[in-house]
Design a protein around this motif. Sequence first.
Motif, PDB file in Angstrom:
ATOM      1  N   THR A   1      28.757  51.354  14.617  1.00 39.24           N
ATOM      2  CA  THR A   1      28.729  52.456  15.202  1.00 39.24           C
ATOM      3  C   THR A   1      28.404  51.982  17.089  1.00 39.24           C
ATOM      4  N   GLN A   2      29.399  52.322  18.110  1.00 38.15           N
ATOM      5  CA  GLN A   2      28.567  52.605  19.388  1.00 38.15           C
ATOM      6  C   GLN A   2      27.248  53.544  19.798  1.00 38.15           C
ATOM      7  N   ARG A   3      26.674  52.306  20.572  1.00 40.32           N
ATOM      8  CA  ARG A   3      25.753  53.429  21.573  1.00 40.32           C
ATOM      9  C   ARG A   3      25.261  53.162  22.803  1.00 40.32           C
ATOM     10  N   ASN A   4      25.403  53.820  23.553  1.00 40.75           N
ATOM     11  CA  ASN A   4      25.275  53.874  24.708  1.00 40.75           C
ATOM     12  C   ASN A   4      26.932  53.477  25.765  1.00 40.75           C
ATOM     13  N   GLY A   5      27.033  53.385  26.951  1.00 40.22           N
ATOM     14  CA  GLY A   5      28.312  53.180  27.670  1.00 40.22           C
ATOM     15  C   GLY A   5      29.268  53.631  27.222  1.00 40.22           C
ATOM     16  N   LYS A   6      30.680  52.837  27.764  1.00 41.68           N
ATOM     17  CA  LYS A   6      31.748  53.582  27.909  1.00 41.68           C
ATOM     18  C   LYS A   6      32.843  52.568  27.255  1.00 41.68           C
ATOM     19  N   ALA A   7      32.077  51.415  27.219  1.00 37.09           N
ATOM     20  CA  ALA A   7      33.464  50.233  27.099  1.00 37.09           C
ATOM     21  C   ALA A   7      34.488  50.462  25.856  1.00 37.09           C
ATOM     22  N   SER A   8      35.441  49.677  25.241  1.00 38.43           N
ATOM     23  CA  SER A   8      35.652  49.994  24.194  1.00 38.43           C
ATOM     24  C   SER A   8      35.568  49.103  23.366  1.00 38.43           C
ATOM     25  N   TYR A   9      35.949  49.357  21.627  1.00 38.90           N
ATOM     26  CA  TYR A   9      35.916  48.231  21.199  1.00 38.90           C
ATOM     27  C   TYR A   9      36.478  49.077  20.058  1.00 38.90           C
ATOM     28  N   ARG A  10      37.604  47.593  19.725  1.00 41.38           N
ATOM     29  CA  ARG A  10      38.964  47.424  18.469  1.00 41.38           C
ATOM     30  C   ARG A  10      39.089  46.200  17.933  1.00 41.38           C
ATOM     31  N   VAL A  11      39.469  46.449  16.580  1.00 43.93           N
ATOM     32  CA  VAL A  11      40.179  45.224  15.915  1.00 43.93           C
ATOM     33  C   VAL A  11      40.689  44.760  15.931  1.00 43.93           C
ATOM     34  N   GLU A  12      41.811  42.984  16.570  1.00 40.97           N
ATOM     35  CA  GLU A  12      42.800  42.980  16.981  1.00 40.97           C
ATOM     36  C   GLU A  12      42.480  40.902  16.667  1.00 40.97           C
ATOM     37  N   ASP A  13      43.885  40.459  15.389  1.00 38.03           N
ATOM     38  CA  ASP A  13      43.702  39.925  15.310  1.00 38.03           C
ATOM     39  C   ASP A  13      42.656  39.041  14.035  1.00 38.03           C
ATOM     40  N   GLY A  14      41.899  39.711  14.038  1.00 39.02           N
ATOM     41  CA  GLY A  14      40.954  39.311  12.712  1.00 39.02           C
ATOM     42  C   GLY A  14      39.084  39.688  14.015  1.00 39.02           C
ATOM     43  N   ALA A  15      39.179  39.750  14.931  1.00 36.53           N
ATOM     44  CA  ALA A  15      38.245  39.533  15.759  1.00 36.53           C
ATOM     45  C   ALA A  15      37.830  41.267  16.402  1.00 36.53           C
ATOM     46  N   ILE A  16      36.349  41.601  16.632  1.00 33.90           N
ATOM     47  CA  ILE A  16      35.767  42.424  17.782  1.00 33.90           C
ATOM     48  C   ILE A  16      36.386  42.493  19.353  1.00 33.90           C
ATOM     49  N   VAL A  17      36.809  43.558  20.036  1.00 37.61           N
ATOM     50  CA  VAL A  17      37.278  42.372  21.004  1.00 37.61           C
ATOM     51  C   VAL A  17      36.525  44.015  21.976  1.00 37.61           C
TER      52      VAL A  17
ATOM     53  N   PRO B   1      39.382  45.056  34.145  1.00 37.31           N
ATOM     54  CA  PRO B   1      38.897  44.404  33.208  1.00 37.31           C
ATOM     55  C   PRO B   1      38.946  43.168  32.912  1.00 37.31           C
ATOM     56  N   TYR B   2      37.570  42.832  31.751  1.00 40.44           N
ATOM     57  CA  TYR B   2      37.447  42.122  31.093  1.00 40.44           C
ATOM     58  C   TYR B   2      37.013  42.336  29.672  1.00 40.44           C
ATOM     59  N   GLU B   3      37.533  41.188  28.986  1.00 40.26           N
ATOM     60  CA  GLU B   3      37.647  40.920  27.349  1.00 40.26           C
ATOM     61  C   GLU B   3      36.258  40.238  27.350  1.00 40.26           C
ATOM     62  N   VAL B   4      35.720  40.141  25.884  1.00 41.03           N
ATOM     63  CA  VAL B   4      34.571  39.449  25.461  1.00 41.03           C
ATOM     64  C   VAL B   4      34.997  40.302  24.048  1.00 41.03           C
ATOM     65  N   ARG B   5      35.212  38.648  22.997  1.00 39.59           N
ATOM     66  CA  ARG B   5      35.944  39.217  21.354  1.00 39.59           C
ATOM     67  C   ARG B   5      34.537  38.250  20.547  1.00 39.59           C
ATOM     68  N   TRP B   6      34.583  39.118  19.424  1.00 37.63           N
ATOM     69  CA  TRP B   6      32.844  37.910  18.534  1.00 37.63           C
ATOM     70  C   TRP B   6      34.101  37.825  16.648  1.00 37.63           C
ATOM     71  N   LYS B   7      34.264  37.442  15.927  1.00 35.60           N
ATOM     72  CA  LYS B   7      34.755  37.163  14.638  1.00 35.60           C
ATOM     73  C   LYS B   7      33.862  35.829  13.296  1.00 35.60           C
ATOM     74  N   ASN B   8      34.037  35.925  12.396  1.00 37.62           N
ATOM     75  CA  ASN B   8      33.280  35.088  11.251  1.00 37.62           C
ATOM     76  C   ASN B   8      31.296  35.726  11.712  1.00 37.62           C
ATOM     77  N   ILE B   9      31.125  36.907  11.905  1.00 35.70           N
ATOM     78  CA  ILE B   9      29.988  37.535  11.663  1.00 35.70           C
ATOM     79  C   ILE B   9      29.444  37.554  10.579  1.00 35.70           C
ATOM     80  N   GLN B  10      28.243  36.866  10.023  1.00 36.27           N
ATOM     81  CA  GLN B  10      27.822  36.990   9.261  1.00 36.27           C
ATOM     82  C   GLN B  10      26.135  36.826   9.162  1.00 36.27           C
ATOM     83  N   ILE B  11      25.339  37.935   8.258  1.00 36.05           N
ATOM     84  CA  ILE B  11      23.977  37.693   7.514  1.00 36.05           C
ATOM     85  C   ILE B  11      23.310  36.956   6.757  1.00 36.05           C
TER      86      ILE B  11
END
Length: 298
Positions: A61-77, A225-235
């Motif tokens: 769930t997004q909390r704070n801010g107006k940046a966008s989050y999407r899924v692309e090529d198996g990553a959160i962008v 605009p700039y982007e950051v990507r995350w993938k393979n997130i596990q705990i």
Amino acid sequence: MKNAKQITLTAALSCLLLSFAETRSPQEPVNPMDAPMRADRSRHEIPWVPLFDGKTLDGWTQRNGKASYRVEDGAIVGKTANLSPNSFLCTDRDYSDFELLFDVKVDDALNSGVQLRSTTKGSFLGRVNGPQVEIEASGAEGAESGYLYAEAVSGWMTPDDERKPHKHFKDGEWNSYRVQMLGPYIRTWINGVRISDLKHEAMYASHPRGFIGLQVHAIGLGQGPYEVRWKNIQIAEFRDTDAGWTQLYNGKDLEGWETTGNWIPQENGELLIQPRPGEKGWQRYTDYLWSVKKYKDF
């Protein structure tokens, strides 16, 4: 909790709690000598759970801010937005002691981070605050990726004399992070290189448990605009005795439990309740399991 009276844990049908952690003081120390052993053990004995399914943002769930989050090529962008404060995409559940793995790639001009054991102020969508592991490009002089920052709390957690710029973060490439949180101890690695080994009792006292959050940092007007990507997130959560957990059901018999029902341990470790001869099916719904031992805060 209604009051401080002791209560008895109850389990009905398939809703059986297998283990729990009794509440401990956040200041209670964790033996630092245990940490290296548990770090190795986690990879072999503690199950790894993906926090991101590679396809959707379910569980976030997004909390704070107006940046966008999407899924692309198996990553959160995460993508920046002008006139937006820091944005955070946060897990829907909280964590306490754990080891976290993720891969990240960020545009060189963007600062980012991952929140650890974080909370919000005032409301569910209030200001995100808590420990953060830093993400930023190394640049020509090196940078501070992997060090710890107290977002919306007190600034840098890693002391100035230990926060030395480095180039272990590979600009423009995927970088593998590893974060371990055990009580007040926080350890971080980037691409297999240990970056920080920190004990911070004050932060553990105020943030002993919280969500994981993916930050898209605010930018100046007209930038991006700039982007950051995350993938393979596990705990992998530490739920052993060192982390305060106690096993309630041994997977074999009803030792430590009382019941009026016909609860039958199964070979796979589950418990199955079946009606006795002559019982009506609906009658078994009142046949709870009661722990023999009583518990207070947990």
